[in-house]
Design a protein around this motif. Structure first.
Motif, PDB file in Angstrom:
ATOM      1  N   GLN A  14       0.862  -1.193   0.000  1.00  0.00           N
ATOM      2  CA  GLN A  14       0.000   0.000   0.000  1.00  0.00           C
ATOM      3  C   GLN A  14       0.897   1.243   0.000  1.00  0.00           C
ATOM      4  N   THR A  16       0.234   4.244  -0.636  1.00  0.00           N
ATOM      5  CA  THR A  16      -0.466   5.360   0.012  1.00  0.00           C
ATOM      6  C   THR A  16      -1.889   4.908   0.324  1.00  0.00           C
ATOM      7  N   THR A  17      -2.468   5.493   1.341  1.00  0.00           N
ATOM      8  CA  THR A  17      -3.885   5.211   1.622  1.00  0.00           C
ATOM      9  C   THR A  17      -4.799   6.043   0.723  1.00  0.00           C
ATOM     10  N   LEU A  18      -4.235   7.079   0.105  1.00  0.00           N
ATOM     11  CA  LEU A  18      -5.056   8.067  -0.618  1.00  0.00           C
ATOM     12  C   LEU A  18      -5.586   7.538  -1.943  1.00  0.00           C
ATOM     13  N   CYS A  19      -6.829   7.878  -2.242  1.00  0.00           N
ATOM     14  CA  CYS A  19      -7.344   7.700  -3.597  1.00  0.00           C
ATOM     15  C   CYS A  19      -7.967   9.012  -4.042  1.00  0.00           C
ATOM     16  N   ARG A  31      -9.372   6.268   2.452  1.00  0.00           N
ATOM     17  CA  ARG A  31      -9.016   6.680   1.093  1.00  0.00           C
ATOM     18  C   ARG A  31      -8.961   8.195   0.911  1.00  0.00           C
ATOM     19  N   ASP A  34      -4.062  11.296   2.943  1.00  0.00           N
ATOM     20  CA  ASP A  34      -2.801  11.165   2.214  1.00  0.00           C
ATOM     21  C   ASP A  34      -1.731  10.671   3.189  1.00  0.00           C
ATOM     22  N   GLY A  65      -3.536   0.656  -3.635  1.00  0.00           N
ATOM     23  CA  GLY A  65      -3.676   1.658  -2.576  1.00  0.00           C
ATOM     24  C   GLY A  65      -4.823   1.410  -1.637  1.00  0.00           C
ATOM     25  N   GLY A  66      -5.596   2.463  -1.446  1.00  0.00           N
ATOM     26  CA  GLY A  66      -5.661   3.716  -2.184  1.00  0.00           C
ATOM     27  C   GLY A  66      -5.436   3.555  -3.676  1.00  0.00           C
TER      28      GLY A  66
END
Ligand code: SF4
Length: 364
Positions: A14, A16-19, A31, A34, A65-66
């Motif tokens: 992963q 980043t957790t961001l989407c 998501r 950041d 990810g994200g």
């Protein structure tokens, strides 16, 4: 199939957790945040993965990810740097793909999987943070891949499976330029609490029509259909017992902070008073191979409970040889525990799939 193997065939990272999207059926809890993976996490993972890869014919590192491209090329390149002898994969929503990303994919020999649910009206649940459909951005990304000659697979979520949809869906993907298609019937999982108890006849009809569409023009691979046909063929010649691997793949998912969740990537980022955070350890204080070895040789907690559930499946479900007990996350998010058996995911993506393929075979 019994127990969990001590060596995986792939790991999920992963970055980043961001989407940048906010799809209606998404299961990911963080998501909107950041939170990138630190390079030291990737270094620690690679220390174990490189030994596994050296001993295997193929070993994959899947960046998921994200949205993995939201990590940026510089960070993703740094995170990939310590790995040797592996195949890198990304599963992306395609909206950020441009010429520079295509150059990155070529330079790092990255296999690309794109998430898209069909023509615009069927991809309408894939929206940005403002709630606007992301379809045009996704198609622009796909066009860019095609322009650069980069092969890609497609992953499609179906939220209303029914006959009448499958043929059109197949034809869309056949003409999209992907070499392979995976179909996920929507699942009640993670922060997606929508019930997925679809009408059984409609789901079976969907799969029946899909296999018919594919067989009439099999220009692309369709993951679920080919697996079901393979199993049905093995059943006919009496070799169905040999279809599944001998042990479950542990599928380590490494969160951006180094925590390792085994068996079901969808459990990462969740916690429960009974089971804690579902992690089996953290690569920042214990080598990954040691985390996997301990959790698989002497399973306890939710993993032991899940293995009890798999044995219950073996003893009660006539589809076990095809399914192998499916995924821990579906049991947890539908039943609240791991030792139950039948879920809506079983019905939609295992039982009605196999029965739909058999319907098609009987009718042809
Ligand atoms: S279909 Fe469901 S009940 Fe049957 S083996 Fe798979 S997980 Fe178990």
């Amino acid at each position: 199939m019994r127990g969990v193997a001590a060596v995986p065939s792939y790991v999920i990272m992963q970055p980043t957790t961001l989407c940048n999207l906010d799809c209606a059926y998404c299961y990911l809890p963080h998501r909107a945040l950041d939170q990138p993976m630190a390079p030291v996490v990737a270094d620690a993972v690679a220390a174990s993965v490189n030994d596994w890869a050296a001993a295997a014919e193929r070993f994959s590192v899947v960046w998921h990810g994200g949205e993995p491209l939201a990590a940026g090329r510089e960070r993703l390149g740094r995170l990939m740097a310590p790995f040797a002898g592996v195949e890198h994969h990304v599963q992306t929503n395609a909206t950020l793909i441009d010429d520079a990303w295509c150059a990155f994919f070529a330079e790092h020999d990255v296999r690309v999987g794109v998430s898209i649910d069909g023509p615009a009206s069927w991809t309408a649940q894939r929206v940005n943070r403002g709630g606007r459909p992301a379809y045009d951005q996704i198609m622009r990304g796909i066009d860019t891949l095609r322009r650069h000659g980069i092969r890609f697979a497609a992953l499609c979520v179906v939220s209303a499976p029914s006959p009448g949809l499958a043929r059109q869906l197949y034809e869309f993907f056949r003409d999209l330029g992907c070499y392979a298609l995976g179909i996920n019937v929507e699942e009640q999982e993670g922060v997606n609490t929508r019930g997925c108890g679809f009408d059984g006849e409609a789901v079976q009809g969907f799969w029946r029509e899909l296999v018919g569409a594919w067989r009439s023009d099999p220009r692309i691979e369709v993951r679920e259909v080919e697996w079901a046909l393979w199993y049905a063929g093995a059943e006919l010649v009496g070799t169905a017992d040999t279809v599944l691997p001998r042990q479950l793949d542990p599928i380590p998912t490494i969160g951006r902070d180094g925590r390792v969740v085994l068996l079901s990537p969808e459990m990462a980022g969740f916690s429960d008073p009974r089971y804690g955070d579902f992690s089996s350890g953290n690569v920042l204080d214990t080598p990954l191979h040691e985390i996997v070895r301990r959790a698989t040789v002497t399973p306890d907690g939710w993993i032991a409970e899940y293995l009890t559930g798999v044995e219950a499946c073996r003893n009660t479900c006539q589809y076990f040889g095809f399914c192998g007990g499916a995924h821990a996350a579906n049991r947890y998010f539908e039943h609240g525990r791991f030792d139950g058996t039948l879920t809506n995911h079983c019905r939609n993506s295992k039982i009605h799939l196999l029965e739909g393929v058999l319907d098609h075979a009987r009718a042809s």
